[in-house]
Design an enzyme around this catalytic site. Structure first.
Site, PDB file in Angstrom:
ATOM      1  N   HIS A 144      20.427 -30.600   0.252  1.00  0.00           N
ATOM      2  CA  HIS A 144      21.648 -30.925  -0.592  1.00  0.00           C
ATOM      3  C   HIS A 144      21.420 -31.208  -1.947  1.00  0.00           C
ATOM      4  O   HIS A 144      20.465 -30.464  -2.277  1.00  0.00           O
ATOM      5  CB  HIS A 144      22.312 -32.142   0.221  1.00  0.00           C
ATOM      6  CG  HIS A 144      22.365 -32.110   1.655  1.00  0.00           C
ATOM      7  ND1 HIS A 144      23.394 -31.389   2.286  1.00  0.00           N
ATOM      8  CD2 HIS A 144      21.682 -32.560   2.597  1.00  0.00           C
ATOM      9  CE1 HIS A 144      23.232 -31.393   3.749  1.00  0.00           C
ATOM     10  NE2 HIS A 144      22.022 -32.134   4.002  1.00  0.00           N
ATOM     11  N   GLU A 273      13.991 -34.475   9.502  1.00  0.00           N
ATOM     12  CA  GLU A 273      14.872 -35.499   9.437  1.00  0.00           C
ATOM     13  C   GLU A 273      14.061 -36.824   9.536  1.00  0.00           C
ATOM     14  O   GLU A 273      13.576 -37.317  10.520  1.00  0.00           O
ATOM     15  CB  GLU A 273      15.856 -35.288  10.606  1.00  0.00           C
ATOM     16  CG  GLU A 273      16.641 -33.834  10.755  1.00  0.00           C
ATOM     17  CD  GLU A 273      17.923 -33.998   9.824  1.00  0.00           C
ATOM     18  OE1 GLU A 273      17.943 -35.087   9.042  1.00  0.00           O
ATOM     19  OE2 GLU A 273      18.598 -33.230   9.830  1.00  0.00           O
TER      20      GLU A 273
HETATM   21 ZN    ZN Z   1      20.912 -33.078   5.623  1.00  0.00          ZN
END
Ligand code: ZN
Length: 311
Positions: A144, A273
């Site tokens: 992002h 993650e």
């Molecule tokens: Zn993400």
């Protein structure tokens, strides 16, 4: 002065300065001209030589030397030049005026090739394979950025967590002697497809994308690592285990996924993650710089382990 000039003349010249078609308005010394040479017939040396050529003027002999592939020397008033060990005849004597040397336009085709600087030596050896030439290159992709915040939960923006961990990881990898490139080093938007492109363009050895998870219930915690294709499967497994160990957190295992950031990379690529921002406890840890460093250390040591296993 005069004896020096004639001494130089003896070494330089085969033909004496005896042109009937003499240049205009010579001074008594045959060296300096009192008016601007006719631009229709004369060209300033400064205008025809490459900027890389160094000019030196010997005040004693009034000679001009140009540092080209071989040294090129002129003496104002004489129609010869020395080029290395050769003597080159000119159609007209060169002239000195206002700090520069002027040569006849007729002589430019002879003089210009002599002013070429030495060409770079040609490499005869074939280029070495890239791996033998440089360090392992790792591209880190903080997920992002800019207008794309990623997940928002518990007061955190995913893009901020991702870049913090990426920076810590960069430091650790550089300390291990790897070369590191980030797809973004600050808070900016990058298209998804540009991320693997960065890795492909610089022929990276590894691509590591960093993201943080979020889900509705807020109860799930732990890390997981995505890969795409069998080449990256073992790499993902080692990273996942190493991060889980360093961060002392639940391992949710590795997952195969056709994520674009992984799918288009030409090198082993994983997407880590690092935890669930949607879980209050894990969000607090994810925002803690010490915890971020532990996650980064897990990734860095996992990569080093993978490299040592595959050497
Ligand atoms: Zn993400």
């Amino acid at each position: 002065m005069k004896s020096v000039m004639y001494g130089l003349l003896a070494t330089l010249c085969t033909a004496a300065y005896a042109h009937t078609d003499a240049p205009p308005a010579p001074s008594a010394s045959h060296v300096e001209y009192s008016s601007m040479p006719d631009p229709g017939k004369w060209v300033q040396m400064g205008g025809i030589m490459p900027s890389a050529v160094k000019t030196t003027r010997d005040p004693l002999t009034a000679s001009f030397t140009y540092g080209c592939a071989r040294q090129l020397t002129f003496v104002p008033g004489f129609s010869v030049a020395r080029f290395g060990s050769e003597t080159v005849s000119l159609s007209q004597p060169v002239m000195y005026y206002d700090g520069d040397l002027f040569v006849s336009k007729e002589d430019v085709p002879i003089i210009r090739p002599m002013l070429q600087v030495r060409p770079a030596p040609r490499k005869t050896d074939p280029p070495q394979p890239r791996a033998a030439q440089r360090k392992t290159l790792v591209v880190i992709d903080p997920g992002h950025g800019g207008r794309d915040t990623g997940a928002i939960a518990n007061g955190l923006l995913e893009k901020d967590i991702n870049i913090s961990i990426a920076r810590a990881l960069k430091q650790l990898l550089e300390a291990k002697g790897y070369q590191v490139k980030l797809t973004r080093s600050d808070d900016r938007f990058i298209e998804l497809d540009d991320r693997p492109d960065v890795a492909n363009r610089c022929q990276a050895d590894f691509l590591i994308s960093i993201h943080a998870n979020s889900e509705r219930t807020g109860s799930i915690t732990g890390i997981e690592t995505f890969y795409c294709g069998n080449d990256s499967r073992q790499f993902a497994g080692i990273i996942q285990q190493s991060v889980a160990d360093h961060a002392a957190v639940d391992s949710r295992g590795t997952k195969s996924g056709r994520l674009r950031v992984l799918r288009y990379a030409n090198c082993p690529a994983v997407l880590v993650e690092v935890g669930f921002m949607s879980n209050r406890g894990e969000a607090r840890r994810l925002a803690d710089p010490d915890y971020q460093k532990r996650l980064a250390a897990g990734i860095a040591n996992g990569l080093a382990k993978y490299i040592s296993r595959n050497d």
